[in-house]
Design a protein around this motif. Structure first.
Motif, PDB file in Angstrom:
ATOM      1  N   THR A 242       0.836  -1.207   0.000  1.00  0.00           N
ATOM      2  CA  THR A 242       0.000   0.000   0.000  1.00  0.00           C
ATOM      3  C   THR A 242       0.867   1.252   0.000  1.00  0.00           C
ATOM      4  OG1 THR A 242      -1.766  -1.168   1.138  1.00  0.00           O
ATOM      5  CG2 THR A 242      -1.810   1.226   1.263  1.00  0.00           C
TER       6      THR A 242
ATOM      7  N   GLN B 172      -7.616   0.060  -0.344  1.00  0.00           N
ATOM      8  CA  GLN B 172      -7.787  -1.211   0.359  1.00  0.00           C
ATOM      9  C   GLN B 172      -9.112  -1.207   1.131  1.00  0.00           C
ATOM     10  OE1 GLN B 172      -4.202  -2.030   2.404  1.00  0.00           O
ATOM     11  NE2 GLN B 172      -5.027  -3.711   3.606  1.00  0.00           N
TER      12      GLN B 172
ATOM     13  N   ASP C 163      -5.857  -1.840  -4.965  1.00  0.00           N
ATOM     14  CA  ASP C 163      -5.343  -2.304  -3.671  1.00  0.00           C
ATOM     15  C   ASP C 163      -6.322  -3.279  -3.028  1.00  0.00           C
ATOM     16  OD1 ASP C 163      -3.783  -2.619  -1.462  1.00  0.00           O
ATOM     17  OD2 ASP C 163      -3.668  -0.493  -0.944  1.00  0.00           O
ATOM     18  N   GLU C 164      -5.886  -4.525  -2.888  1.00  0.00           N
ATOM     19  CA  GLU C 164      -6.720  -5.569  -2.269  1.00  0.00           C
ATOM     20  C   GLU C 164      -8.139  -5.573  -2.831  1.00  0.00           C
ATOM     21  OE1 GLU C 164      -5.260  -7.686  -0.409  1.00  0.00           O
ATOM     22  OE2 GLU C 164      -3.696  -6.700   0.784  1.00  0.00           O
TER      23      GLU C 164
HETATM   24 MG   LIG Z   1      -2.038  -2.802   2.200  1.00  0.00          MG
END
Ligand SMILES: [Mg+2]
Ligand SMILES: Nc1ncnc2c1ncn2[C@@H]1O[C@H](COP(=O)(O)OP(=O)(O)O)[C@@H](O)[C@H]1O
Lengths: 317, 284, 247
Positions: free
Chosen positions: C48, C90, C171-172
């Motif tokens: 991240t 995320q 992100d994720e």
């Molecule tokens: Mg992360």
């Protein structure tokens, strides 16, 4: 500007409000008009606060700082240097917008609680400074009185103050209905996400701060010429800040109509309580009302009325 | 001159540290700014005045009454207001500011608008090298050190104190210590009210009683939090001394009227250069 | 698409230190236009943080970031977005008090105060974008609080599509989703790529979902790259297994 049907319909309401208020002097006495004049100025300050804090979420505890810059600039120019008020007032508005950018500097680095406190500090500094720096010019602790008035008589002042407030209100209202208004609200909700959708939030914030300052400037400059005097106490006071905040919050921040309603409500309430409660009891009562309302219904009076309106419509169906 | 600045600076800083401690506590533990904190100070002063100079109670009893009033009002602020809005620091700030103005009006209604002069808690003046300091303000400094020392010991050596410290570092801390978080909050608010009231008695003897007196201590408290950052008693203590000395130096060497200005400039400067405070740990 | 000889994105020797924590320690990699790069690694590896630096939400302690042959290390976030980089978070970051449509509107709005005031919103285009990521017409008027996790990730996609990026950092993207939602989001990614020729960097813990999407994978651990190659090569790598097992 995109004028859709909904906007037109609301503009109709604004027009109706305008016409109604213009007819009022034929119905009520000058005493009531004088009360309403205060409501109009308070509405200006509350709208200014709302445009900055209600939209962007940068809570200002220093609006009296902006209003004070406007008031002192026009007062000093016209009273000490004999500048005609049709120059001193625009100069005051410009000075306030410059002051607004001063406010803006901390907003580049801090937000939330700390931002509110810095603006409070700005107000306190100006309070102290007007008392001690160049008292020959500012009038020191006693300030200045006997300022030139723009128009005379309750009726004329009523129309003047209402006109300023009405035009400002409509302009701000149209402004927040555009995509600009949405972008400013988005800053309140998540500033980082606004940046990552390709917006220069610094520019957006600067715009909001300058507009808010301009509105405070207009209100402040006309206000001191209406009351004819200015002094540090009364201007840079937490009580004044409190009145502005409560007007904006009572009515319901974020709507422009809310702050106007809040201002009318507060001023009228305060006035009608005067015979019953001559002193500080009034502040006690309206503070308590404001507090309860704020805790129970943070969206303000406007939302209560809007809800009631919706219920009535449902019931009629 | 140097000696005078030194003595005045220490005395003033001691008073400021005492004023600020109750405020910083709330901020460290709950992460909210209690703008009604100045009211505890005002309340402490007025209740002490009413008990001692009004009802003629002894000094000690008056003190206890003042502290009880502070505790009660601190708890009420938390239970009626803050707990309902706790997830929203801005709402807490706005509503406690409104509360402060309401209380200011209440004080005027009860005690009138005219300022009142309070007797010093103890009388006498200490003279030293041509500089005179009242015993009263020396006592205030002493009390401030005792209170702060006691708080530090409490936080370090008692289970409850350690739990409070754990929460101030990390909100999950309380869960680990096994103490109900809302109980910790209540203890903190009660203590804050008590400290505010104690500070109020001394602050009022130092200046005078009036319905605006809550503003200045609030600003000092805010300044201490901003300069010192949050979470450390020692940090607040040092911050109080920075503020006290900056003020003393400004008033004795530049102009007495600039008393408030120096503190404000200090706040703005620190916020712009080190928003987390000079000794701060957590961000906000 | 402008044809550039070099990579679309290149990061050179990025470092990021938080106080004493060295979150990223000398990361360098390139992404070619049209490529899909997987970025994996245990929790706290610094993935991240790398995204934050590419978006200028964090300023690297040292190192450079190049995009289309231009050094953008000092370019602010909103300018990077205009150059064609966008990201998802995320934890989804919607504008909480705004409808899905209004969220998209903020994404579509130009960065120009005059145009923001003078030009109205294009509701049809908003709805189109909403539909293109799979929202139904009723959902366009819903608030984020009424949406499921999969729809929140969709909303982030929609807001990104609205800024017309060439490089999308995800992100994720599969975190917190049901199997069905994972399937839908994967499909959406493939579809967008086919239509608009997007380049992706995808961070994911769900290797099974990631595998069919990526051309190449970079593995990070403790702020460093420990392996790089095709998905199959990388999962067989000893160091990678150690890093994941050591977690
Ligand atoms: Mg992360
Ligand atoms: N803003 C920050 N301040 C301090 N430490 C941070 C910050 N952001 C990330 N970190 C630390 O950097 C390391 C890498 O975090 P992150 O990039 O979120 O990892 P990943 O996304 O791979 O799980 C972690 O140890 C994390 O605690």
């Amino acid at each position: 500007m995109a004028i859709d049907r909904e906007t037109l319909r609301y503009l109709g309401w604004w027009l109706a409000f305008g016409v109604l208020m213009c007819l009022l002097p034929f119905v009520v006495g000058t005493g009531t008009l004088r009360i309403l004049i205060f409501a109009h100025f308070l509405a200006m300050f509350a709208m200014s606060w709302d445009f900055l804090s209600g939209r962007t979420g940068y809570i200002s505890f220093g609006h009296p700082f902006l209003i004070g810059i406007a008031g002192y600039t026009t007062a000093i120019l016209s009273f000490r240097f004999d500048v005609p008020i049709y120059y001193s007032i625009p100069a005051a508005i410009v000075a306030t917008m410059v002051g607004g950018t001063l406010f803006f500097l901390p907003a580049l680095r801090i937000r939330g609680t700390y931002f509110a406190l810095v603006t409070l500090a700005f107000m306190e500094i100006l309070y102290q400074l007007t008392k001690v720096v160049a008292p020959k010019i500012t009038g020191g602790t006693r300030g200045m009185s006997g300022l030139e008035s723009i128009v005379t008589g309750a009726v004329n002042n009523y129309y003047l103050s209402f006109g300023i407030m009405f035009v400002t209100g409509v302009v701000l209202w149209l402004l927040i209905r555009t995509r600009l208004g949405i972008a400013l609200s988005a800053i309140r909700m998540n500033e980082e996400a606004v940046r990552s959708t390709g917006h220069n939030t610094t520019k957006l914030k600067l715009f909001a701060f300058t507009v808010s300052a301009a509105v405070s400037g207009i209100g402040g400059a006309f206000y001191v010429h209406y009351i004819g005097s200015i002094a540090p106490r009364g201007m840079f006071e937490i009580n004044f800040l409190f009145t502005i905040l409560v007007a904006a919050l009572l009515g319901g921040a974020e709507t422009i109509i809310g702050p106007i309603m809040g201002a009318y409500f507060l001023t009228v309430l305060l006035e009608y309580l005067r015979p019953v409660m001559p002193g500080m009891e009034r502040y006690l009562l309206y503070g308590a009302i404001a507090l309860v309302l704020y805790v129970v219904r943070p969206e303000g009076i406007y939302s209560i009325i809007a809800d009631a309106g919706r219920k009535v419509q449902e019931w009629r169906r | 001159m140097a000696l005078q600045i030194l003595i005045q600076g220490f005395v003033l800083s001691g008073l400021y540290a005492l004023i600020a401690v109750g405020f910083t506590m709330i901020f460290s533990v709950g992460r909210v700014l209690n703008l009604a904190y100045g009211v505890y100070i005002m309340l402490g002063g007025y209740i002490y005045y009413a008990a001692l100079q009004g009802a003629g109670l002894p000094v000690f009893a008056s003190f206890i009454l003042a502290i009880l009033a502070g505790v009660t009002f601190g708890l009420l602020t938390y239970l009626l207001l803050v707990r309902r809005l706790e997830d929203n620091p801005i709402a807490v700030e706005i509503s406690t500011l409104i509360l402060a103005v309401v209380m200011q009006a209440l004080i005027v209604v009860i005690f009138g608008a005219a300022p009142k002069t309070m007797w010093p808690v103890i009388r006498g003046v200490l003279r030293f090298e041509g500089i005179s300091v009242t015993m009263n303000i020396l006592l205030a400094t002493g009390v401030s050190w005792v209170v702060l020392g006691g708080l530090m010991a409490f936080v370090r050596y008692t289970h409850l104190g350690r739990a409070i410290r754990a929460v101030s570092m990390d909100r999950k801390g309380a869960v680990i210590s096994g103490i109900e978080p809302s109980f910790i909050s209540m203890v903190t608010w009660a203590l804050s009210g008590a400290f505010g009231a104690i500070a109020g008695v001394f602050f009022a003897t130092f200046t005078q009683l009036d319905s605006h007196m809550w503003v200045f201590p609030l600003i000092i408290s805010v300044a201490v939090v901003i300069v010192g950052g949050i979470g450390s008693i020692v940090g607040s203590l040092i911050a109080a001394h920075i503020i006290g000395f900056v003020e003393t130096i400004t008033t004795t060497m530049i102009a007495a009227e600039l008393r408030g200005v120096s503190t404000m400039l200090l706040i703005i400067l620190v916020l712009l250069i080190r928003p987390k405070g000079l000794f701060g740990r957590a961000e906000l | 698409m402008t044809a550039t000889a070099g990579p679309l994105l290149e990061v050179r020797d990025l470092h990021m230190t938080f106080g004493g924590i060295r979150a990223v320690q000398g990361i360098s990699f390139q992404v070619a236009e049209g490529e899909t790069l997987g970025l994996i690694g245990p929790n706290g590896a610094g993935k991240t943080t790398v995204f934050n630096m590419i978006m200028a939400e964090l300023r690297p302690t040292s190192g450079e970031i190049w995009f289309r042959g231009e050094n953008i290390t000092r370019v602010p976030t909103y300018e990077r977005v205009k150059r064609g980089i966008a990201r998802t978070y995320q934890v989804p970051q919607p504008f909480g008090e705004m409808s899905v449509g209004a969220n998209i509107r903020v994404g579509m709005a130009p960065d120009d105060i005059w145009k923001l005031v003078s030009e109205g919103a294009d509701h049809a285009a908003e709805a189109d974008i909403g539909r293109s990521v799979g929202f139904s017409d009723e959902q366009i008027d819903m608030l984020p609080s009424e949406l499921a996790m999969g729809d929140l990730r969709r909303l982030e996609m929609a807001r990104n599509v609205a800024v017309s990026p060439t490089l999308l950092l995800l992100d994720e993207v599969f975190a917190g989703l049901t199997l069905r939602e994972i399937g839908q989001i994967s499909e959406l990614l493939v579809e967008k790529k086919r239509k608009d020729g997007l380049t992706y960097i995808i961070v994911s813990h769900d290797l099974r979902a990631l595998a069919p999407l990526v051309d190449r994978v970079i593995v990070m651990s403790f702020g460093e790259i420990i392996a790089e190659g095709t998905f199959d090569d990388v999962v067989r790598d000893e160091a990678v297994r150690d890093a994941y097992l050591g977690q």
